[in-house]
Design a protein around this motif. Structure first.
Motif, PDB file in Angstrom:
ATOM      1  N   TYR A 159      -0.287   0.977  -1.269  1.00 54.64           N
ATOM      2  CA  TYR A 159      -0.478  -0.295  -0.580  1.00 54.64           C
ATOM      3  C   TYR A 159       0.425  -0.314   0.651  1.00 54.64           C
ATOM      4  O   TYR A 159       1.543   0.189   0.605  1.00 54.64           O
ATOM      5  CB  TYR A 159      -0.082  -1.474  -1.473  1.00 54.64           C
ATOM      6  CG  TYR A 159      -0.612  -1.403  -2.888  1.00 54.64           C
ATOM      7  CD1 TYR A 159      -0.006  -0.595  -3.836  1.00 54.64           C
ATOM      8  CD2 TYR A 159      -1.707  -2.160  -3.278  1.00 54.64           C
ATOM      9  CE1 TYR A 159      -0.477  -0.529  -5.140  1.00 54.64           C
ATOM     10  CE2 TYR A 159      -2.183  -2.117  -4.583  1.00 54.64           C
ATOM     11  CZ  TYR A 159      -1.563  -1.287  -5.504  1.00 54.64           C
ATOM     12  OH  TYR A 159      -2.037  -1.233  -6.786  1.00 54.64           O
ATOM     13  N   TYR A 203       2.247  -3.052   3.387  1.00 57.14           N
ATOM     14  CA  TYR A 203       2.587  -4.443   3.661  1.00 57.14           C
ATOM     15  C   TYR A 203       3.399  -4.500   4.960  1.00 57.14           C
ATOM     16  O   TYR A 203       4.129  -3.575   5.301  1.00 57.14           O
ATOM     17  CB  TYR A 203       3.445  -5.041   2.535  1.00 57.14           C
ATOM     18  CG  TYR A 203       2.738  -5.232   1.226  1.00 57.14           C
ATOM     19  CD1 TYR A 203       2.661  -4.193   0.295  1.00 57.14           C
ATOM     20  CD2 TYR A 203       2.145  -6.442   0.894  1.00 57.14           C
ATOM     21  CE1 TYR A 203       2.011  -4.363  -0.914  1.00 57.14           C
ATOM     22  CE2 TYR A 203       1.495  -6.625  -0.315  1.00 57.14           C
ATOM     23  CZ  TYR A 203       1.431  -5.583  -1.215  1.00 57.14           C
ATOM     24  OH  TYR A 203       0.786  -5.760  -2.422  1.00 57.14           O
ATOM     25  N   PHE A 259       0.009  -8.444   3.034  1.00 53.59           N
ATOM     26  CA  PHE A 259      -0.723  -7.271   2.596  1.00 53.59           C
ATOM     27  C   PHE A 259      -1.605  -6.771   3.734  1.00 53.59           C
ATOM     28  O   PHE A 259      -2.298  -7.556   4.395  1.00 53.59           O
ATOM     29  CB  PHE A 259      -1.582  -7.647   1.384  1.00 53.59           C
ATOM     30  CG  PHE A 259      -2.580  -6.609   0.974  1.00 53.59           C
ATOM     31  CD1 PHE A 259      -3.918  -6.750   1.301  1.00 53.59           C
ATOM     32  CD2 PHE A 259      -2.189  -5.498   0.248  1.00 53.59           C
ATOM     33  CE1 PHE A 259      -4.848  -5.809   0.902  1.00 53.59           C
ATOM     34  CE2 PHE A 259      -3.107  -4.550  -0.149  1.00 53.59           C
ATOM     35  CZ  PHE A 259      -4.446  -4.701   0.179  1.00 53.59           C
ATOM     36  N   GLN A 272      -5.069  -1.287   0.995  1.00 54.12           N
ATOM     37  CA  GLN A 272      -4.819  -0.538  -0.231  1.00 54.12           C
ATOM     38  C   GLN A 272      -5.756   0.659  -0.316  1.00 54.12           C
ATOM     39  O   GLN A 272      -6.944   0.553   0.007  1.00 54.12           O
ATOM     40  CB  GLN A 272      -5.031  -1.405  -1.475  1.00 54.12           C
ATOM     41  CG  GLN A 272      -4.767  -0.643  -2.776  1.00 54.12           C
ATOM     42  CD  GLN A 272      -5.546  -1.160  -3.966  1.00 54.12           C
ATOM     43  OE1 GLN A 272      -6.181  -2.205  -3.892  1.00 54.12           O
ATOM     44  NE2 GLN A 272      -5.483  -0.446  -5.070  1.00 54.12           N
ATOM     45  N   ARG A 286      -9.610   0.509  -0.862  1.00 51.01           N
ATOM     46  CA  ARG A 286     -10.024  -0.420  -1.916  1.00 51.01           C
ATOM     47  C   ARG A 286      -9.981  -1.885  -1.469  1.00 51.01           C
ATOM     48  O   ARG A 286     -10.762  -2.690  -1.933  1.00 51.01           O
ATOM     49  CB  ARG A 286      -9.131  -0.283  -3.137  1.00 51.01           C
ATOM     50  CG  ARG A 286      -9.555   0.790  -4.087  1.00 51.01           C
ATOM     51  CD  ARG A 286     -10.939   0.520  -4.637  1.00 51.01           C
ATOM     52  NE  ARG A 286     -11.448   1.564  -5.478  1.00 51.01           N
ATOM     53  CZ  ARG A 286     -11.283   1.623  -6.775  1.00 51.01           C
ATOM     54  NH1 ARG A 286     -10.589   0.695  -7.379  1.00 51.01           N
ATOM     55  NH2 ARG A 286     -11.813   2.603  -7.473  1.00 51.01           N
ATOM     56  N   PHE A 312       6.270  -1.825   4.788  1.00 50.63           N
ATOM     57  CA  PHE A 312       6.522  -1.278   3.460  1.00 50.63           C
ATOM     58  C   PHE A 312       5.283  -0.614   2.904  1.00 50.63           C
ATOM     59  O   PHE A 312       4.159  -1.082   3.085  1.00 50.63           O
ATOM     60  CB  PHE A 312       6.927  -2.392   2.479  1.00 50.63           C
ATOM     61  CG  PHE A 312       8.307  -2.930   2.696  1.00 50.63           C
ATOM     62  CD1 PHE A 312       8.490  -4.206   3.187  1.00 50.63           C
ATOM     63  CD2 PHE A 312       9.412  -2.168   2.381  1.00 50.63           C
ATOM     64  CE1 PHE A 312       9.766  -4.725   3.378  1.00 50.63           C
ATOM     65  CE2 PHE A 312      10.694  -2.669   2.561  1.00 50.63           C
ATOM     66  CZ  PHE A 312      10.858  -3.947   3.071  1.00 50.63           C
ATOM     67  N   GLU A 321       2.254  -2.534 -11.958  1.00 53.54           N
ATOM     68  CA  GLU A 321       3.440  -2.984 -11.250  1.00 53.54           C
ATOM     69  C   GLU A 321       3.505  -2.173  -9.968  1.00 53.54           C
ATOM     70  O   GLU A 321       3.254  -0.965  -9.980  1.00 53.54           O
ATOM     71  CB  GLU A 321       4.683  -2.742 -12.100  1.00 53.54           C
ATOM     72  CG  GLU A 321       5.951  -3.322 -11.522  1.00 53.54           C
ATOM     73  CD  GLU A 321       7.096  -3.275 -12.512  1.00 53.54           C
ATOM     74  OE1 GLU A 321       6.874  -2.845 -13.658  1.00 53.54           O
ATOM     75  OE2 GLU A 321       8.211  -3.654 -12.128  1.00 53.54           O
ATOM     76  N   GLN A 322       3.798  -2.829  -8.884  1.00 54.64           N
ATOM     77  CA  GLN A 322       3.904  -2.147  -7.598  1.00 54.64           C
ATOM     78  C   GLN A 322       5.366  -1.869  -7.282  1.00 54.64           C
ATOM     79  O   GLN A 322       6.202  -2.771  -7.357  1.00 54.64           O
ATOM     80  CB  GLN A 322       3.275  -2.986  -6.490  1.00 54.64           C
ATOM     81  CG  GLN A 322       1.768  -3.123  -6.646  1.00 54.64           C
ATOM     82  CD  GLN A 322       1.118  -3.851  -5.493  1.00 54.64           C
ATOM     83  OE1 GLN A 322       1.664  -3.940  -4.398  1.00 54.64           O
ATOM     84  NE2 GLN A 322      -0.079  -4.353  -5.723  1.00 54.64           N
ATOM     85  N   PHE A 323       5.637  -0.634  -6.914  1.00 63.23           N
ATOM     86  CA  PHE A 323       6.990  -0.210  -6.571  1.00 63.23           C
ATOM     87  C   PHE A 323       7.043   0.043  -5.072  1.00 63.23           C
ATOM     88  O   PHE A 323       6.217   0.770  -4.527  1.00 63.23           O
ATOM     89  CB  PHE A 323       7.362   1.054  -7.347  1.00 63.23           C
ATOM     90  CG  PHE A 323       7.422   0.829  -8.833  1.00 63.23           C
ATOM     91  CD1 PHE A 323       6.286   0.988  -9.611  1.00 63.23           C
ATOM     92  CD2 PHE A 323       8.591   0.420  -9.434  1.00 63.23           C
ATOM     93  CE1 PHE A 323       6.320   0.766 -10.976  1.00 63.23           C
ATOM     94  CE2 PHE A 323       8.649   0.188 -10.805  1.00 63.23           C
ATOM     95  CZ  PHE A 323       7.503   0.353 -11.576  1.00 63.23           C
ATOM     96  N   PHE A 324       8.029  -0.565  -4.443  1.00 63.73           N
ATOM     97  CA  PHE A 324       8.102  -0.540  -2.990  1.00 63.73           C
ATOM     98  C   PHE A 324       9.031   0.553  -2.483  1.00 63.73           C
ATOM     99  O   PHE A 324      10.086   0.820  -3.074  1.00 63.73           O
ATOM    100  CB  PHE A 324       8.583  -1.900  -2.472  1.00 63.73           C
ATOM    101  CG  PHE A 324       7.514  -2.942  -2.453  1.00 63.73           C
ATOM    102  CD1 PHE A 324       7.059  -3.508  -3.631  1.00 63.73           C
ATOM    103  CD2 PHE A 324       6.944  -3.346  -1.266  1.00 63.73           C
ATOM    104  CE1 PHE A 324       6.056  -4.463  -3.634  1.00 63.73           C
ATOM    105  CE2 PHE A 324       5.936  -4.308  -1.245  1.00 63.73           C
ATOM    106  CZ  PHE A 324       5.490  -4.867  -2.426  1.00 63.73           C
ATOM    107  N   GLY A 325       8.632   1.163  -1.353  1.00 65.55           N
ATOM    108  CA  GLY A 325       9.487   2.120  -0.672  1.00 65.55           C
ATOM    109  C   GLY A 325      10.539   1.412   0.163  1.00 65.55           C
ATOM    110  O   GLY A 325      10.553   0.186   0.243  1.00 65.55           O
TER     111      GLY A 325
END
Lengths: 113, 116
Positions: B33, B35, B45, B48, B55, B90, B104-108
């Motif tokens: 994803y 952002y 957002f 994705q 998507r 992000f 669950e989304q994990f952010f860089g």
């Protein structure tokens, strides 16, 4: 379209005090997320709330979800300086929104000695 | 450390230019994803990808495009840059297709873009 609103947007607390951040959302959200962000840093996942009545706790933070009221809360107990950060809630509409998270404006929390 | 990596950390460029931001998801994650975080728009957002396919699209400008490669890394291309494109970008990743299971989304760490 899902809209997410947080309040308050700014919160100045004394160490040792309790407070609650509120997160309201406009339409059905399959799940509700809470993230923490330190200045200039990334988002750290705190909680994922999956169902009505869900309550999760980690240290001095406790999050809950009321899907009927379309409300999630993040309760801070006996605040300490290390909790100073910006807290975001995010909703997930599901369906054709796929993985899109819709974030609230963020609550800037400052904990004073 | 979430396991999501982004490069570069900082990017300073001029209006009208084109830049590419790169993201490597956590090992095994198929969804990526993008952002954008700015002072006036907050966290929004953009787009994705799941296993190479687009998507979902959010508030992504036509000047912006993205893709996900066979090795699952993703790139966000920003062209004809304007001052208002200055923001923190992000990338996040998640393990499963959101249609199939709870994710669950994990952010860089983000890429800070400054357009002068």
């Amino acid at each position: 379209e899902l809209k997410v609103e947080q309040n308050p947007l700014f919160l100045s607390m004394q160490e040792g005090k309790n407070y609650t951040i509120y997160c309201n959302y406009s339409t059905t959200s399959d799940r509700l997320y809470w993230y923490r962000q330190d200045p200039g840093k990334s988002l750290e996942s705190l909680f994922v709330l999956l169902s009505n009545g869900a309550v999760k706790q980690e240290g001095r933070l406790m999050a809950s979800l009321d899907t009927k009221a379309r409300l999630s809360t993040l309760h801070i107990t006996a605040a300490v300086h290390d909790l100073s950060a910006t807290y975001f809630c995010a909703g997930y509409a599901g369906g054709t929104s796929y993985g899109k998270l819709t974030f609230g404006q963020g609550t800037i929390l400052t904990v004073h000695p | 450390d979430s396991g999501v990596t982004q490069t570069p950390k900082h990017l300073i460029t001029a209006t009208g230019q084109r830049v590419t931001l790169r993201c490597s998801p956590r090992s095994g994650d198929l969804s990526v994803y993008w952002y954008q975080q700015s002072l006036d728009q907050g966290l929004q957002f953009l787009i994705q990808y799941y296993n190479g396919e687009e998507r979902a699209k959010g508030n992504i400008l036509e000047r912006f495009s993205a893709q996900q490669f066979p090795d699952l890394h993703s790139e966000l291309n920003l062209s004809s840059l304007e001052l208002g494109d200055s923001a923190l970008y992000f990338c996040a990743s998640s393990a499963h297709d959101p249609l199939q299971s709870i994710v669950e989304q994990f952010f860089g760490p983000g890429t800070r873009l400054t357009v002068l």
